[in-house]
Design a protein around this motif. Structure first.
Motif, PDB file in Angstrom:
ATOM      1  N   TYR A  87       5.104   8.563  -0.225  1.00  0.00           N
ATOM      2  CA  TYR A  87       3.848   7.824   0.263  1.00  0.00           C
ATOM      3  C   TYR A  87       3.479   6.761  -0.537  1.00  0.00           C
ATOM      4  N   GLY A  88       4.423   5.935  -1.343  1.00  0.00           N
ATOM      5  CA  GLY A  88       3.736   4.818  -1.932  1.00  0.00           C
ATOM      6  C   GLY A  88       3.289   4.973  -3.350  1.00  0.00           C
ATOM      7  N   PHE A  89       3.554   6.242  -3.922  1.00  0.00           N
ATOM      8  CA  PHE A  89       2.840   6.579  -4.989  1.00  0.00           C
ATOM      9  C   PHE A  89       4.079   6.306  -6.255  1.00  0.00           C
ATOM     10  N   GLU A  90       3.604   5.842  -7.248  1.00  0.00           N
ATOM     11  CA  GLU A  90       4.419   5.701  -8.566  1.00  0.00           C
ATOM     12  C   GLU A  90       3.692   6.329  -9.785  1.00  0.00           C
ATOM     13  N   ALA A  91       4.595   6.343 -10.787  1.00  0.00           N
ATOM     14  CA  ALA A  91       3.957   6.680 -12.202  1.00  0.00           C
ATOM     15  C   ALA A  91       4.712   6.043 -13.238  1.00  0.00           C
ATOM     16  N   GLU A  92       3.963   5.924 -14.389  1.00  0.00           N
ATOM     17  CA  GLU A  92       4.433   5.303 -15.433  1.00  0.00           C
ATOM     18  C   GLU A  92       4.507   6.288 -16.789  1.00  0.00           C
TER      19      GLU A  92
END
Lengths: 114, 114
Positions: free
Chosen positions: A61-66
């Motif tokens: 769903y277009g999420f990202e995490a760093e």
């Protein structure tokens, strides 16, 4: 011991604006990190994970995490939030050495207003 | 990802009675887990359901209160025994293993005890 902190109970953003949900963790060894989302009256849905490799991971769903090892953080981000992103978000961690025992944060309720 | 079915999806029970929750997976999985999510709170692991042997319970949870069965690699049950209003929660089944690092969750069972 392993634990997760989600410092914000609630995050409110306008549709189209960037969304960030914060997470910090504590483990004795190398972490496996996860984000899950829970919509009303639904179970948890897996969004993304960090196991190893690139610190920036992309998910559903277009999420990202760093992943930031020095700050022991794993913040969830979305460049442009949608009203349909309104839900309860959980960060989870497990130590690489244990058998799939996840520790969850308290959860952050995201509200995206139109 | 695995498809996980939980039954019942919700129930209202009387104090002192017991409820058995079923978890069915569409494929064989190495590990199955049971979690509790109390109202407005995060997930807490109750136990790991071990196929062919007794479940492994987390601190604060005991077999007499939460007996678990796992007769095969696709099915498990959790019984909430001698219920009290404090047992009102969402109970979630999850699966993991099979060489993957992700736990997938069922939709949960919403239990209210009067």
């Amino acid at each position: 011991a392993q634990s997760v902190a989600q410092p914000e109970d609630q995050v409110n953003v306008a549709e189209g604006n960037p969304l960030t949900v914060k997470c910090t963790y504590s483990v004795s060894g190398n972490p496996y990190l996860f984000w899950y989302v829970q919509y009303p009256n639904r179970g948890l849905q897996f969004l993304l994970k960090y196991i190893t490799g690139d610190n920036l991971v992309k998910g559903s769903y277009g999420f990202e995490a760093e992943f930031n090892k020095s700050q022991t953080s794993f913040h969830l981000k979305k460049p442009s939030a949608l009203v349909s992103d309104s839900a309860l978000y959980f960060c989870a961690v497990r130590d690489k050495s244990n058998d799939y025992k996840l520790s969850f944060g308290a959860g952050t309720t995201v509200t995206v207003r139109a | 990802s695995a498809v996980i079915s939980q039954k019942p999806s919700r129930d209202i029970c009387q104090r002192g009675t017991s409820l058995t929750i079923q978890c069915q997976v569409d494929s064989q999985v190495t590990m199955m887990f049971w979690y509790r999510q109390q109202p407005g709170q995060s997930l807490t692991l109750i136990a790991t359901a071990n196929q062919g042997s007794e479940a492994t319970y987390e601190s604060g949870f005991v077999i007499d209160k939460f007996p678990i069965s796992r007769p095969n690699l696709t099915f498990s049950t959790l019984t909430v025994s001698n219920m009290s209003p404090e047992d009102s929660s969402i109970y979630l089944c999850s699966v993991g293993g099979n060489g993957k690092n992700i736990q997938y969750f069922g939709a949960g069972t919403r239990l209210s005890v009067l």
